[in-house]
Design an enzyme around this catalytic site. Structure first.
Site, PDB file in Angstrom:
ATOM      1  N   ARG A  45     -11.433  14.636-114.292  1.00 42.04           N
ATOM      2  CA  ARG A  45     -11.078  14.991-112.905  1.00 42.04           C
ATOM      3  C   ARG A  45     -12.356  15.276-112.117  1.00 42.04           C
ATOM      4  O   ARG A  45     -12.496  14.877-110.960  1.00 42.04           O
ATOM      5  CB  ARG A  45     -10.138  16.207-112.884  1.00 42.04           C
ATOM      6  CG  ARG A  45      -8.753  15.899-113.433  1.00 42.04           C
ATOM      7  CD  ARG A  45      -7.763  17.030-113.142  1.00 42.04           C
ATOM      8  NE  ARG A  45      -8.047  18.273-113.843  1.00 42.04           N
ATOM      9  CZ  ARG A  45      -7.607  18.579-115.066  1.00 42.04           C
ATOM     10  NH1 ARG A  45      -6.849  17.729-115.726  1.00 42.04           N
ATOM     11  NH2 ARG A  45      -7.906  19.733-115.619  1.00 42.04           N
ATOM     12  N   LYS A 136      -4.465  23.873 -96.277  1.00 43.98           N
ATOM     13  CA  LYS A 136      -3.271  23.041 -96.107  1.00 43.98           C
ATOM     14  C   LYS A 136      -2.067  23.662 -96.791  1.00 43.98           C
ATOM     15  O   LYS A 136      -2.185  24.229 -97.879  1.00 43.98           O
ATOM     16  CB  LYS A 136      -3.517  21.657 -96.717  1.00 43.98           C
ATOM     17  CG  LYS A 136      -2.325  20.719 -96.568  1.00 43.98           C
ATOM     18  CD  LYS A 136      -2.493  19.450 -97.393  1.00 43.98           C
ATOM     19  CE  LYS A 136      -1.542  19.471 -98.564  1.00 43.98           C
ATOM     20  NZ  LYS A 136      -1.511  18.192 -99.312  1.00 43.98           N
ATOM     21  N   GLU A 177       1.585  21.234 -92.349  1.00 46.93           N
ATOM     22  CA  GLU A 177       2.107  19.929 -92.767  1.00 46.93           C
ATOM     23  C   GLU A 177       3.600  19.974 -93.057  1.00 46.93           C
ATOM     24  O   GLU A 177       4.013  20.325 -94.165  1.00 46.93           O
ATOM     25  CB  GLU A 177       1.357  19.425 -94.013  1.00 46.93           C
ATOM     26  CG  GLU A 177       1.880  18.073 -94.490  1.00 46.93           C
ATOM     27  CD  GLU A 177       1.167  17.524 -95.725  1.00 46.93           C
ATOM     28  OE1 GLU A 177       0.368  18.246 -96.331  1.00 46.93           O
ATOM     29  OE2 GLU A 177       1.440  16.383 -96.073  1.00 46.93           O
ATOM     30  N   LYS A 219      -0.389  18.184 -89.406  1.00 45.66           N
ATOM     31  CA  LYS A 219      -0.397  17.010 -90.296  1.00 45.66           C
ATOM     32  C   LYS A 219       1.025  16.500 -90.437  1.00 45.66           C
ATOM     33  O   LYS A 219       1.788  16.965 -91.289  1.00 45.66           O
ATOM     34  CB  LYS A 219      -0.989  17.395 -91.659  1.00 45.66           C
ATOM     35  CG  LYS A 219      -0.954  16.271 -92.689  1.00 45.66           C
ATOM     36  CD  LYS A 219      -1.938  16.527 -93.813  1.00 45.66           C
ATOM     37  CE  LYS A 219      -1.768  15.495 -94.915  1.00 45.66           C
ATOM     38  NZ  LYS A 219      -2.897  15.499 -95.849  1.00 45.66           N
TER      39      LYS A 219
HETATM   40  P1  13P Z   1      -0.593  11.146 -98.848  1.00 46.49           P
HETATM   41  O1  13P Z   1      -1.492  10.537 -97.785  1.00 46.49           O
HETATM   42  O2  13P Z   1      -0.707  10.453-100.183  1.00 46.49           O
HETATM   43  O3  13P Z   1       0.804  11.310 -98.352  1.00 46.49           O
HETATM   44  O4  13P Z   1      -1.174  12.587 -99.148  1.00 46.49           O
HETATM   45  C1  13P Z   1      -1.511  13.379 -98.111  1.00 46.49           C
HETATM   46  C2  13P Z   1      -1.214  14.778 -98.435  1.00 46.49           C
HETATM   47  O5  13P Z   1      -2.070  15.640 -98.366  1.00 46.49           O
HETATM   48  C3  13P Z   1       0.164  15.120 -98.805  1.00 46.49           C
HETATM   49  O6  13P Z   1       0.326  16.495 -98.831  1.00 46.49           O
END
Ligand code: 13P
Length: 341
Positions: A45, A136, A177, A219
């Protein structure tokens, strides 16, 4: 001098740059590694993410910030340099995913609530010390015959607002998000309807939560037909409906909107963003915050082999550049120029 919340929130989507979402949890990165035949060990990783963060052109020219997972923000590169330092040295901003994932929501069959609020204020203090300047939290809303319910939308919006207020209190910009999934067989108009409902509720709760919009990044998902829908929308329709939905829901005090890719192909994710920017007349900076649409190609090219590092970096740089051009509304022109050459 430390940058203000407003400055960081603005910078994350300025000048065509966008965010690399490299915050896959232990189980998600295992799935990605399984697909390329790589064992998900601590070292693998690290090697994989170090490869991305040492992609100099991509990191210094196209990527504004990187969302990290808890393990990665504490991890050092092979030579002992903290991975966070590699990101900062490239001129990019380190960020951290702080939610602990979506769990089944009692009383709401088929729906989830995102967990991780307990002790979050303390965790933010530590993440700030480790270098995180943005964070996030992902809420997940699925579309089905009888879902989403208002119960689930409200609970998720309230959690987003509490998280965002705690982030700002710690001097960290929250990326909010609320992801409406594209997994179902619904058409684009159903996605529009649900996305509008979710965004309206999210901004209502951010208001009640006393969250400063100027220091917040949204987001969202794009407005798009479900993957299993027989009727897929055109690039123009996705762009038009996504922008219309956002204009109806997102206050102009929000400086930056950075889309998730959500399972779109690499090219689709780029084309949709490009078409939105070319439509112009937008009151916010729009950009990408892609996970899969930035990493699928480099993962494949790398496949866990030292001799493939350059190829992995080239694949990542290419996708980052295409999305950078899209965020400037110049991707179509570039594609046509290449075809003509
Ligand atoms: P994806 O662009 O693969 O949807 O991932 C973005 C992300 O941070 C999802 O929480």
């Amino acid at each position: 001098m430390t940058a203000s919340l407003e400055e960081v929130a603005y910078k994350l989507a300025a000048g065509g740059k966008g965010i690399l979402a490299a915050d896959e949890s232990a189980s998600t990165i295992k799935k990605r590694f399984d697909a390329i035949g790589v064992e998900s060990t601590f070292e693998n990783r690290r090697d994989y993410r170090e490869m991305l963060f040492r992609s100099e052109e991509a990191m210094s020219q196209y990527i504004s910030g990187v969302i990290l997972f808890d393990e990665t923000i504490r991890q050092n590169a092979k030579d002992g340099t903290p991975l966070v330092k590699l990101i900062e040295q490239a001129g990019s901003i380190p960020g951290i995913k702080v939610d602990l994932g979506a769990r089944p929501q009692p009383g709401c069959p088929g729906e989830t609530i995102t967990e991780g609020l307990d002790g979050l204020g303390e965790r933010f203090k530590e993440y700030y010390e480790l270098g995180a300047r943005f964070a996030k939290w992902r809420a997940v809303i699925d579309i089905g015959a009888h879902i989403p319910s208002y119960t689930s939308i409200l609970a998720n919006a309230q959690a987003l607002a509490r998280y965002a207020a705690l982030a700002q209190a710690a001097g960290i910009v929250p990326i909010v998000e609320p992801e409406v999934l594209m997994d179902g067989d619904h058409g684009i108009d159903r996605c529009y309807e649900v996305t509008e409902w979710v965004l309206k509720e999210v901004f209502q709760q951010l208001f009640y939560g006393r969250v400063k919009l100027e220091g917040t990044v949204l987001k969202p998902n794009m407005v798009i037909a479900g993957k299993k829908s027989a009727k897929q929308a055109s690039v123009e329709e996705v762009a038009e409906k996504t922008v219309r939905c956002l204009k109806n829901c997102v206050p102009t005090a929000i400086p930056s909107i950075a889309f998730l890719s959500g399972g779109q192909s690499d090219e689709e994710a780029t084309a949709h963003l490009d078409a939105m920017i070319r439509g112009s007349g937008l009151p916010w900076n729009l950009t990408f915050s892609y996970g899969r649409a930035l990493q699928a190609a480099p993962q494949k090219a790398w496949s866990g082999k030292v001799e493939n590092i350059a190829a992995g970096q080239a694949a990542f740089t290419h996708r980052a550049k295409m999305n950078y051009l899209a965020a400037l509304g110049q991707w179509t022109t570039e594609v046509e120029r290449k075809k003509a050459a």
